[in-house]
Design a protein around this motif. Structure first.
Motif, PDB file in Angstrom:
ATOM      1  N   MET A 483       0.827  -1.403   0.114  1.00 28.42           N
ATOM      2  CA  MET A 483      -0.032   0.080  -0.079  1.00 28.42           C
ATOM      3  C   MET A 483       0.844   1.340  -0.050  1.00 28.42           C
ATOM      4  O   MET A 483       0.593   2.129  -0.930  1.00 28.42           O
ATOM      5  N   PRO A 484       1.751   1.306   0.852  1.00 29.60           N
ATOM      6  CA  PRO A 484       2.553   2.746   0.764  1.00 29.60           C
ATOM      7  C   PRO A 484       3.655   2.645  -0.287  1.00 29.60           C
ATOM      8  O   PRO A 484       4.126   3.707  -0.894  1.00 29.60           O
ATOM      9  N   LEU A 485       4.107   1.392  -0.960  1.00 30.07           N
ATOM     10  CA  LEU A 485       4.914   1.459  -1.962  1.00 30.07           C
ATOM     11  C   LEU A 485       4.092   2.093  -3.231  1.00 30.07           C
ATOM     12  O   LEU A 485       4.788   2.505  -3.875  1.00 30.07           O
ATOM     13  N   VAL A 486       3.063   1.939  -3.468  1.00 33.32           N
ATOM     14  CA  VAL A 486       2.343   2.444  -4.751  1.00 33.32           C
ATOM     15  C   VAL A 486       1.645   3.701  -4.394  1.00 33.32           C
ATOM     16  O   VAL A 486       0.776   4.049  -5.035  1.00 33.32           O
ATOM     17  N   PHE A 487       1.915   4.304  -3.151  1.00 33.79           N
ATOM     18  CA  PHE A 487       1.520   5.649  -2.637  1.00 33.79           C
ATOM     19  C   PHE A 487       0.038   5.609  -2.375  1.00 33.79           C
ATOM     20  O   PHE A 487      -0.566   6.747  -2.835  1.00 33.79           O
ATOM     21  N   PHE A 488      -0.628   4.623  -1.916  1.00 30.86           N
ATOM     22  CA  PHE A 488      -2.116   4.654  -1.802  1.00 30.86           C
ATOM     23  C   PHE A 488      -2.298   5.403  -0.410  1.00 30.86           C
ATOM     24  O   PHE A 488      -3.170   6.266  -0.148  1.00 30.86           O
ATOM     25  N   VAL A 489      -1.480   5.089   0.696  1.00 29.12           N
ATOM     26  CA  VAL A 489      -1.312   5.630   1.697  1.00 29.12           C
ATOM     27  C   VAL A 489      -0.002   5.978   2.185  1.00 29.12           C
ATOM     28  O   VAL A 489       0.981   5.443   1.658  1.00 29.12           O
ATOM     29  N   SER A 490       0.051   6.820   3.056  1.00 29.64           N
ATOM     30  CA  SER A 490       1.289   7.306   3.655  1.00 29.64           C
ATOM     31  C   SER A 490       2.130   6.319   4.539  1.00 29.64           C
ATOM     32  O   SER A 490       1.148   5.494   4.811  1.00 29.64           O
ATOM     33  N   PRO A 491       3.289   5.956   4.203  1.00 27.50           N
ATOM     34  CA  PRO A 491       3.906   4.931   4.840  1.00 27.50           C
ATOM     35  C   PRO A 491       3.799   5.210   6.495  1.00 27.50           C
ATOM     36  O   PRO A 491       3.948   4.109   7.417  1.00 27.50           O
ATOM     37  N   THR A 492       3.465   6.325   6.911  1.00 25.96           N
ATOM     38  CA  THR A 492       3.542   6.600   8.566  1.00 25.96           C
ATOM     39  C   THR A 492       1.854   6.863   8.792  1.00 25.96           C
ATOM     40  O   THR A 492       1.656   7.301   9.742  1.00 25.96           O
ATOM     41  N   ASP A 493       1.242   6.374   7.811  1.00 24.40           N
ATOM     42  CA  ASP A 493      -0.388   6.639   8.228  1.00 24.40           C
ATOM     43  C   ASP A 493      -0.709   5.651   9.505  1.00 24.40           C
ATOM     44  O   ASP A 493      -0.261   4.407   9.563  1.00 24.40           O
ATOM     45  N   PRO A 494      -1.282   6.159  10.352  1.00 26.11           N
ATOM     46  CA  PRO A 494      -1.702   5.375  11.623  1.00 26.11           C
ATOM     47  C   PRO A 494      -2.240   3.827  11.094  1.00 26.11           C
ATOM     48  O   PRO A 494      -1.893   2.959  11.675  1.00 26.11           O
ATOM     49  N   LYS A 495      -3.183   3.898  10.270  1.00 22.70           N
ATOM     50  CA  LYS A 495      -3.776   2.571   9.713  1.00 22.70           C
ATOM     51  C   LYS A 495      -2.666   1.772   8.979  1.00 22.70           C
ATOM     52  O   LYS A 495      -2.780   0.411   9.163  1.00 22.70           O
ATOM     53  N   MET A 496      -1.773   2.301   8.369  1.00 21.61           N
ATOM     54  CA  MET A 496      -0.766   1.492   7.721  1.00 21.61           C
ATOM     55  C   MET A 496       0.456   1.135   8.817  1.00 21.61           C
ATOM     56  O   MET A 496       0.851  -0.104   8.826  1.00 21.61           O
ATOM     57  N   LEU A 497       0.674   1.682   9.757  1.00 12.66           N
ATOM     58  CA  LEU A 497       1.566   1.470  10.935  1.00 12.66           C
ATOM     59  C   LEU A 497       0.914   0.306  11.714  1.00 12.66           C
ATOM     60  O   LEU A 497       1.557  -0.574  12.158  1.00 12.66           O
ATOM     61  N   SER A 498      -0.298   0.480  11.965  1.00 13.85           N
ATOM     62  CA  SER A 498      -1.045  -0.764  12.739  1.00 13.85           C
ATOM     63  C   SER A 498      -0.992  -1.958  11.888  1.00 13.85           C
ATOM     64  O   SER A 498      -1.089  -3.089  12.614  1.00 13.85           O
ATOM     65  N   THR A 499      -1.439  -1.646  10.752  1.00 14.30           N
ATOM     66  CA  THR A 499      -1.214  -2.988   9.700  1.00 14.30           C
ATOM     67  C   THR A 499       0.051  -3.700   9.868  1.00 14.30           C
ATOM     68  O   THR A 499       0.120  -4.852   9.838  1.00 14.30           O
ATOM     69  N   LEU A 500       1.126  -2.790   9.666  1.00 13.98           N
ATOM     70  CA  LEU A 500       2.629  -3.370  10.030  1.00 13.98           C
ATOM     71  C   LEU A 500       2.778  -4.175  11.446  1.00 13.98           C
ATOM     72  O   LEU A 500       3.200  -5.143  11.067  1.00 13.98           O
TER      73      LEU A 500
END
Length: 612
Positions: A483-500
């Motif tokens: 998701m962050p690699l294709v710029f759908f979300v910021s790599p530091t978006d809380p949703k992405m961080l919690s997914t990580l």
């Protein structure tokens, strides 16, 4: 009797490849193309598959393998109490000619003392289904089977102590003898024309000249690489692997050069990867282009342009094609073979060619966008066809599909498929604006934004606090690391961080990571329609490295990356998966994994450099 998958090296001529074990046995070779029936395939049936061996005729041998630096020329070394010998295996790269019939050249020499060597060549044509004849004369053997002819020629220089090639009574030939220092044995396996046993074939001196030419070719090719970071050796090896998987006549890139190497030993997860997936090849193009290999990127774009001009009746692309653009890839099983370590069935062809996998449009459009930006501007004909595909994506993105993992348990609304439909429309809009192309921008934008809202509403599970595999699911999927690699979300978006955080937990805590290695999903909680277990997916581990890198967690990212490098085999090669004991599983070597390594190394090195 079966060697571990990681015990093999690979050589090739841009038309096909051969797998060479560290025991000197060629156990996989399809001829004359990647997708042709096998001639040697002992890796799939030790007794009946066929092999071509050159190695010591003694016990207590220590074996080592390495590549001649910056080439795809493989050296296998044998060390005994009596002496040390080497076998250099290579295939001279072939031209962009569909009718080219290449050759395997094997040069054996003793570098110290003496060595008792044996040669055994036992082909098994058409996956071991076809009978053949053998004619032997003057150290030449010609094998003929249903219109396909191959010849083995053995020549020597120095002490001529190797006995003549002779039939073994089993459809093959053998030779054995003792070589001393400064002795050289050359064995050439190649196609034959209508002259049969009198076909031209190089002697020792000619083979040594072809060795120099092949070494020069690979050195010149690799000099184009722009990568000079911390992991140059591994990145260079990955680039050399990707080049080997390019089919020179058409520009296609195969996902892997083997079929039916199991994802689960003794299980049924055995697939044929000798074809061109739109997804895998698009990612491979991105990796090659990033390193500066624009010729290969341009050749694949030519292949892709042809596919976009020959769509299915409903206006869509297939997910995969034959290397010459074939649409029909019927799947069947070779029931007369037992499979690698009794992993049956042995499959050839791939029924997934008929699946609906919506994500391919995103990977394709992303690669086209990047090629237009960093390679050569695309032409109007390609844009016209891409525009039609964008309209098709607008009409179909909200359908369920089989997804990136090609499940055979029924269609679902996979989050990754929706994500890549978003990418397709996003890159379509960007490309139209950059080139001032005519486009249905308003419709594309409306659908792009609708996909975004749908993923945020139904693809994020608030109880898991993570993006999940499918709408309404509570199961994780490693593909969401992109998701962050294709710029759908910021790599530091809380949703992405919690997914990580959720993915980076061990499986017993419902995560996907086992000691830094990443499973693509939990097979026990995903109805993928196939029985059995599987290993961790190597490319998914590299995706985790990239996601952590972009999130700024460089220490964690680097540690996982360094650990992942230790799972390569002795030559720096990766199969599709890694098993519970660190063994290689699945088809080998896999393009997607080596692309993942290149991308992770490139981005991690750049981020670490900015901190120096």
């Amino acid at each position: 009797m079966y060697a571990p998958i990681e015990n093999y090296g690979v050589i090739g001529d841009l038309h096909t490849v051969a797998l060479v074990g560290n025991n000197g046995s060629i156990d996989w070779f399809c001829y004359p193309r990647f997708d042709s029936p096998s001639v040697f395939a002992a890796v799939l049936d030790d007794a009946r598959g066929g092999r071509f061996v050159i190695g010591p005729d003694v016990e207590n041998v220590t074996c080592r393998q390495l590549y001649l630096p910056d080439t795809n020329i493989l050296i296998t070394r044998f060390m005994t109490e009596e002496g040390v010998s080497e076998v250099m295996d290579f295939m001279p790269p072939g031209p962009a000619d569909e009718n080219y019939h290449g050759r395997i050249i094997r040069i054996a020499k003793v570098v110290r003392g003496t060595m008792s060597l044996k040669l055994q060549c036992t082909p098994a044509f058409d996956y071991g289904r076809a009978q053949h004849t053998v004619e032997v004369r003057d150290n030449r053997a010609v094998f003929q089977s249903d219109g396909l002819g191959c010849m083995l020629k053995v020549s020597q220089s120095g002490h001529r102590t190797l006995v003549s090639v002779r039939p073994d009574g089993n459809g093959g030939v053998v030779a054995s003898g003792t070589l001393r220092e400064n002795s050289v044995l050359a064995a050439v396996f190649q196609g034959v024309d209508d002259r049969g046993i009198d076909c031209d074939c190089p002697e020792v001196e000619g083979c040594l000249g072809l060795l120099e030419d092949t070494e020069r070719y690979w050195h010149q090719w690799l000099r184009q690489s722009r990568y000079s970071g911390r992991w140059r050796e591994m990145v260079d090896r990955s680039a050399l692997v990707l080049k080997l998987l390019c089919y020179e006549p058409s520009g296609a890139i195969v996902a892997a050069p083997t079929c039916s190497l199991p994802e689960d030993i003794g299980g049924v997860r055995n697939w044929d990867y000798r074809y061109t997936w739109i997804r895998d090849a698009s990612f491979s193009l991105y990796g090659l282009m990033r390193l500066g290999f624009t010729y290969e990127a341009g050749r694949f774009m030519d292949w892709l342009k042809e596919r976009c001009g020959d769509l299915k009746p409903d206006g869509s692309l297939q997910i995969m094609y034959g290397i010459r653009g074939e649409k029909e890839i019927p799947e069947s099983t070779l029931d007369h073979w037992e499979g690698y370590r009794q992993s049956a069935p042995v499959r050839i062809g791939n029924a997934a060619a008929d699946q609906l996998q919506l994500d391919i449009y995103g990977e394709m459009m992303d690669s086209v966008y990047l090629f237009n930006k960093y390679g050569t501007p695309i032409d109007s004909e390609l844009w016209t066809n891409l525009s039609r595909l964008m309209e098709w994506v607008c009409d179909h993105w909200d359908q369920p599909d089989e997804g990136i993992w090609e499940v055979r348990g029924g269609r679902q609304h996979f989050v990754y498929s929706k994500l890549m439909c978003w990418v397709a429309l996003d890159r379509g809009v960007r490309l139209a604006e950059k080139r001032s192309f005519p486009a249905n921008r308003e419709r594309w934008l409306q659908n792009r934004d609708a996909i975004y809202q749908k993923i945020m509403a139904e693809g994020f599970n608030r109880e898991r606090n993570a993006f999940v595999q499918a709408f309404g699911s509570d199961t994780l999927d490693a593909s969401n690391l992109l998701m962050p690699l294709v710029f759908f979300v910021s790599p530091t978006d809380p949703k992405m961080l919690s997914t990580l955080e959720a993915i980076n937990c061990p499986p017993h805590e419902h995560g996907l990571v086992s000691d830094s290695l990443v499973y693509r999903y939990d097979v026990a909680r995903t109805a993928d329609g196939v029985a059995g277990e599987e290993g961790t997916f190597s490319m998914c581990t590299f995706w985790l490295v990239e996601a952590l890198t972009r999130a700024g967690r460089l220490g964690n990212a680097r540690f996982i990356f360094e650990k992942m490098l230790s799972y390569a085999n002795h030559l720096g090669l990766y199969s599709e998966e890694t098993g519970p004991r660190g063994e290689a599983l699945g088809n080998f070597p896999q393009a997607f994994t080596h692309l993942g390594l290149i991308s992770a190394a490139f981005n991690l090195d750049r981020k670490l450099g900015s901190k120096d």
